[in-house]
Structure formats: C-alpha cells, structure tokens
Motif scaffolding. Structure first.
Motif, PDB file in Angstrom:
ATOM      1  N   GLN A  29       2.530  43.640 -37.950  1.00  0.00           N
ATOM      2  CA  GLN A  29       2.628  42.475 -37.069  1.00  0.00           C
ATOM      3  C   GLN A  29       2.626  41.176 -37.873  1.00  0.00           C
ATOM      4  O   GLN A  29       3.442  40.271 -37.626  1.00  0.00           O
ATOM      5  CB  GLN A  29       1.458  42.482 -36.077  1.00  0.00           C
ATOM      6  CG  GLN A  29       1.346  41.233 -35.229  1.00  0.00           C
ATOM      7  CD  GLN A  29       0.054  41.196 -34.435  1.00  0.00           C
ATOM      8  OE1 GLN A  29      -0.557  42.234 -34.179  1.00  0.00           O
ATOM      9  NE2 GLN A  29      -0.385  39.999 -34.050  1.00  0.00           N
ATOM     10  N   MET A  30       1.737  41.093 -38.875  1.00  0.00           N
ATOM     11  CA  MET A  30       1.622  39.858 -39.653  1.00  0.00           C
ATOM     12  C   MET A  30       2.756  39.702 -40.661  1.00  0.00           C
ATOM     13  O   MET A  30       3.060  38.597 -41.104  1.00  0.00           O
ATOM     14  CB  MET A  30       0.258  39.821 -40.359  1.00  0.00           C
ATOM     15  CG  MET A  30      -0.910  39.723 -39.405  1.00  0.00           C
ATOM     16  SD  MET A  30      -2.526  39.641 -40.230  1.00  0.00           S
ATOM     17  CE  MET A  30      -2.410  38.045 -41.038  1.00  0.00           C
ATOM     18  N   GLU A  31       3.384  40.816 -41.028  1.00  0.00           N
ATOM     19  CA  GLU A  31       4.555  40.714 -41.896  1.00  0.00           C
ATOM     20  C   GLU A  31       5.699  40.012 -41.173  1.00  0.00           C
ATOM     21  O   GLU A  31       6.441  39.218 -41.761  1.00  0.00           O
ATOM     22  CB  GLU A  31       4.987  42.109 -42.345  1.00  0.00           C
ATOM     23  CG  GLU A  31       6.146  42.086 -43.341  1.00  0.00           C
ATOM     24  CD  GLU A  31       6.527  43.474 -43.815  1.00  0.00           C
ATOM     25  OE1 GLU A  31       7.469  43.565 -44.636  1.00  0.00           O
ATOM     26  OE2 GLU A  31       5.902  44.456 -43.364  1.00  0.00           O
ATOM     27  N   LYS A  32       5.816  40.295 -39.876  1.00  0.00           N
ATOM     28  CA  LYS A  32       6.860  39.650 -39.079  1.00  0.00           C
ATOM     29  C   LYS A  32       6.509  38.210 -38.748  1.00  0.00           C
ATOM     30  O   LYS A  32       7.361  37.317 -38.813  1.00  0.00           O
ATOM     31  CB  LYS A  32       7.078  40.441 -37.781  1.00  0.00           C
ATOM     32  CG  LYS A  32       7.650  41.842 -37.986  1.00  0.00           C
ATOM     33  CD  LYS A  32       7.823  42.553 -36.659  1.00  0.00           C
ATOM     34  CE  LYS A  32       8.378  43.962 -36.853  1.00  0.00           C
ATOM     35  NZ  LYS A  32       8.519  44.679 -35.553  1.00  0.00           N
ATOM     36  N   SER A  33       5.239  37.967 -38.384  1.00  0.00           N
ATOM     37  CA  SER A  33       4.850  36.635 -37.903  1.00  0.00           C
ATOM     38  C   SER A  33       4.523  35.661 -39.032  1.00  0.00           C
ATOM     39  O   SER A  33       4.742  34.455 -38.899  1.00  0.00           O
ATOM     40  CB  SER A  33       3.641  36.749 -36.968  1.00  0.00           C
ATOM     41  OG  SER A  33       2.529  37.325 -37.647  1.00  0.00           O
ATOM     42  N   HIS A  34       3.994  36.163 -40.156  1.00  0.00           N
ATOM     43  CA  HIS A  34       3.559  35.279 -41.237  1.00  0.00           C
ATOM     44  C   HIS A  34       4.245  35.560 -42.578  1.00  0.00           C
ATOM     45  O   HIS A  34       4.014  34.829 -43.542  1.00  0.00           O
ATOM     46  CB  HIS A  34       2.042  35.405 -41.446  1.00  0.00           C
ATOM     47  CG  HIS A  34       1.214  34.959 -40.286  1.00  0.00           C
ATOM     48  ND1 HIS A  34       0.987  35.755 -39.184  1.00  0.00           N
ATOM     49  CD2 HIS A  34       0.559  33.788 -40.052  1.00  0.00           C
ATOM     50  CE1 HIS A  34       0.217  35.119 -38.329  1.00  0.00           C
ATOM     51  NE2 HIS A  34      -0.057  33.916 -38.825  1.00  0.00           N
ATOM     52  N   PRO A 107      -4.804  37.785 -37.722  1.00  0.00           N
ATOM     53  CA  PRO A 107      -3.774  36.741 -37.556  1.00  0.00           C
ATOM     54  C   PRO A 107      -4.361  35.370 -37.232  1.00  0.00           C
ATOM     55  O   PRO A 107      -3.953  34.357 -37.825  1.00  0.00           O
ATOM     56  CB  PRO A 107      -2.918  37.286 -36.402  1.00  0.00           C
ATOM     57  CG  PRO A 107      -3.097  38.765 -36.462  1.00  0.00           C
ATOM     58  CD  PRO A 107      -4.520  38.973 -36.886  1.00  0.00           C
ATOM     59  N   ASP A 108      -5.317  35.323 -36.319  1.00  0.00           N
ATOM     60  CA  ASP A 108      -5.939  34.039 -35.974  1.00  0.00           C
ATOM     61  C   ASP A 108      -6.745  33.487 -37.153  1.00  0.00           C
ATOM     62  O   ASP A 108      -6.778  32.270 -37.383  1.00  0.00           O
ATOM     63  CB  ASP A 108      -6.841  34.199 -34.750  1.00  0.00           C
ATOM     64  CG  ASP A 108      -6.056  34.511 -33.484  1.00  0.00           C
ATOM     65  OD1 ASP A 108      -4.865  34.145 -33.430  1.00  0.00           O
ATOM     66  OD2 ASP A 108      -6.625  35.130 -32.559  1.00  0.00           O
ATOM     67  N   ASP A 111      -4.310  31.996 -39.602  1.00  0.00           N
ATOM     68  CA  ASP A 111      -3.796  30.719 -39.089  1.00  0.00           C
ATOM     69  C   ASP A 111      -4.765  29.582 -39.397  1.00  0.00           C
ATOM     70  O   ASP A 111      -4.351  28.466 -39.735  1.00  0.00           O
ATOM     71  CB  ASP A 111      -3.554  30.812 -37.578  1.00  0.00           C
ATOM     72  CG  ASP A 111      -2.321  31.648 -37.238  1.00  0.00           C
ATOM     73  OD1 ASP A 111      -1.435  31.768 -38.105  1.00  0.00           O
ATOM     74  OD2 ASP A 111      -2.256  32.177 -36.110  1.00  0.00           O
TER      75      ASP A 111
END
Length: 322
Positions: A29-34, A107-108, A111
């Motif tokens: 998930q974090m590879e895609k978002s971050h 993720p949070d 951020d």
C-alpha cells in the motif's frame, strides 16, 4: 525512500507469519501511495522454538526480510538495539511481532514525519482492555512514579512502536549503554514527537513473555536508569532516622533521670530497632542497585552477540555452490 521495520522476537514462531502478511500488505500500500521500499528485520532473541527457522523461510521467500539471531537470550532491549544497528532505512520503525502494534498506522506516521515538523511518530494505548486489572494499576503507578522522579518524561501507555528519522536513530545508537530502557532513551535524546493514540489490541498468536516479575524488574531498570531520586530519598531517610534517634536518646535519658526506670519499654525499643535496621537495609539496597548497574557498565560487555544473520547464511550458500 527505504523504511526499516525492526521486530524483536522471542518464541514468536506462530505470530511471525501473520505479522509478515500484514506488514507486506501495508508495504504494498505504501509503495503505491508514498513510493516507499521496505525491509523487515526480525531479531531472534535466543528463542527456543522455531523462530529462527521461520525467519530463514521468510528470507528465502522474500529478500526484503532480514534477520539477526542471538547466541542466547539477551532481552528485548538488546533486540531493539541490534535492529537499529542493522537497519539501513531512511526511516526506522520498532514494533512487536504479535500485531499488538498495528502496522496499519505506518502510513499516517510516515505522513507526520514527511512534513518535516517531526523526527518521531510514536504510539500510545488509550485503553488496557484484556489486561488483568492489577497489572494495569501497577503500570499506571509506574508511569506516575517515574515521571515524578525523572526529568525525562515518559508518556503513560507509550509503546515501543514508533517510526523515527535516520538522525534520531543515529542519536539513539550513540547511547550504547549496557543497561537499556528504550522508552526513556527515546525520550532523553529529544526530537519532536507526534503521538498516535489507539485502543489496545490482543495478541494474534502465542503467549505473552512478560509476567509480573519481569515487568517489575523492567520498571526498576527504568527508574534506576533515568533518575537519581531514589538515592536522594535514601539519604533523606537516613537524616530523618538520625534525628529521630537523637530525640529518642534524649527521651530515654530524661525518663531514666526523672523516673529511674531505664529498663521499661524494651519491646517498643526492639520494634524501633528492627524498623531502623529495615530502613537501613532498604537504603543499602537502593545504593546497591545503582552500584550494580555501574559495575555492569564498566565491564564494557557487548549488548548482544549475534550467532547468525541472513548475510552469513547467504554467504555460506554461495560458498557451497562454488
């Protein structure tokens, strides 16, 4: 951007595959978002079950998984330190294998660090559901005591689960003391921290390795490591009892001169002597605790001894192939 996940493990054979599945899901998930890449470092703290075997299997299946296996049980604090030393990430997280530290918060937490306003994103539990009431009461008492005794503030309910910047990790690694209390060390090095609160989560598998006695010893480690107030209290108790003894001597002499009955009241005197002796031994024990910590520090023994890492295993395999 590389994120390192440090996972100390002691007899976590059942929980490790479940942790890996959840961590891999969050990593995707974090590879895609971050655009973040991950490495997962399992630190086998001299486990007696198949923890090392599972770590090897996970590494064979996924090169992102790394591991450090100790020669014996050195404790969770040594496991955290070993993981921090092995971590290569720009950001480093420490969390437990039993999923009581939810990877879904990462993720949070990332951020918060990417804003540049914080160097650490830490977590704290808002509830202690599932814990025995007595254990919860003693835990809250510990936080009240240590925050009154120490200049280093430790948040009630704070977990070891936190995501740190590389500069904070480097600062923690500079504190290579033998007697370690990570919650205090994380607070002592400073850096601005953003706190994330969440409700208590039950273990996904296995049994807790922390009983009342081990938690009690851990709390003593924290108080002795980050406060000298017990020594001040011991000295103050000595002054008070010296004054009480001086007043008692005056009273005994005056009574003997006036009433001529110096032998009366010997049971109360015995009780007073036992009380004073008990306080003296208690204060001596406090001094001894600090002396013992100093004794262990000046030996300069290693915090841990690694028996095997994934790099050692890969090198042996390559040597056999040749």
């Amino acid at each position: 951007m590389l994120i390192s996940l440090i996972v100390p493990c002691y007899n976590e054979e059942e929980a490790m595959p479940l942790f890996y599945q959840e961590a891999a899901r969050v990593a995707a998930q974090m590879e895609k978002s971050h655009g973040a890449e991950f490495e997962i470092i399992f630190v086998d703290d001299g486990s007696k079950d198949g923890t090392l075997r599972v770590a090897r299997e996970l590494h064979d299946a996924d090169p992102r998984v790394r591991y450090v296996s100790f020669s014996r049980n050195f404790g969770k604090e040594a496991g955290i330190y070993a993981g921090l030393k092995a971590a290569k990430g720009d950001y480093v997280a420490t969390l437990d294998a039993d999923l009581q530290d939810p990877p879904a918060l990462l993720p949070d937490m990332l951020d918060a660090l990417l804003t540049g306003d914080y160097d650490c994103a830490a977590t704290r539990r808002t509830t202690r559901e599932g814990e025995p009431p007595v254990r919860s009461w003693f835990a809250r008492l510990f936080y009240r005591i240590i925050n009154k005794m120490s200049d280093t503030e430790i948040v009630d309910g704070a977990r070891d689960f936190r995501l740190m910047s590389r500069r904070m990790v480097d600062a923690v690694l500079e504190m290579s003391e033998y007697n370690r209390f990570s919650k205090g060390i994380f607070s002592w090095v400073g850096f601005k921290t953003k706190w994330f609160a969440y409700q208590n989560v039950e273990r996904v598998a296995g049994q807790t390795k922390w009983n009342f006695w081990s938690l009690f010893k851990y709390s003593i480690e924290g108080i002795v490591g980050f406060s000298t107030q017990p020594l001040v209290m011991a000295a103050l108790a000595g002054v008070i009892f010296c004054l009480a003894a001086f007043v008692g001597i005056i009273f005994v002499v005056a009574r003997a001169l006036i009433f001529g009955d110096p032998t009366a009241g010997w049971p109360s005197m015995v009780c007073i002597m036992l009380l004073c002796s008990g306080v003296q031994l208690f204060c001596l024990g406090i001094v001894g605790e600090y002396l013992a910590k100093t004794y262990l520090e000046v030996k300069h023994r290693p915090i841990y001894i690694a028996r095997e890492t994934e790099q050692d295993r890969d090198e042996r395999r390559q040597a056999k192939q040749k």
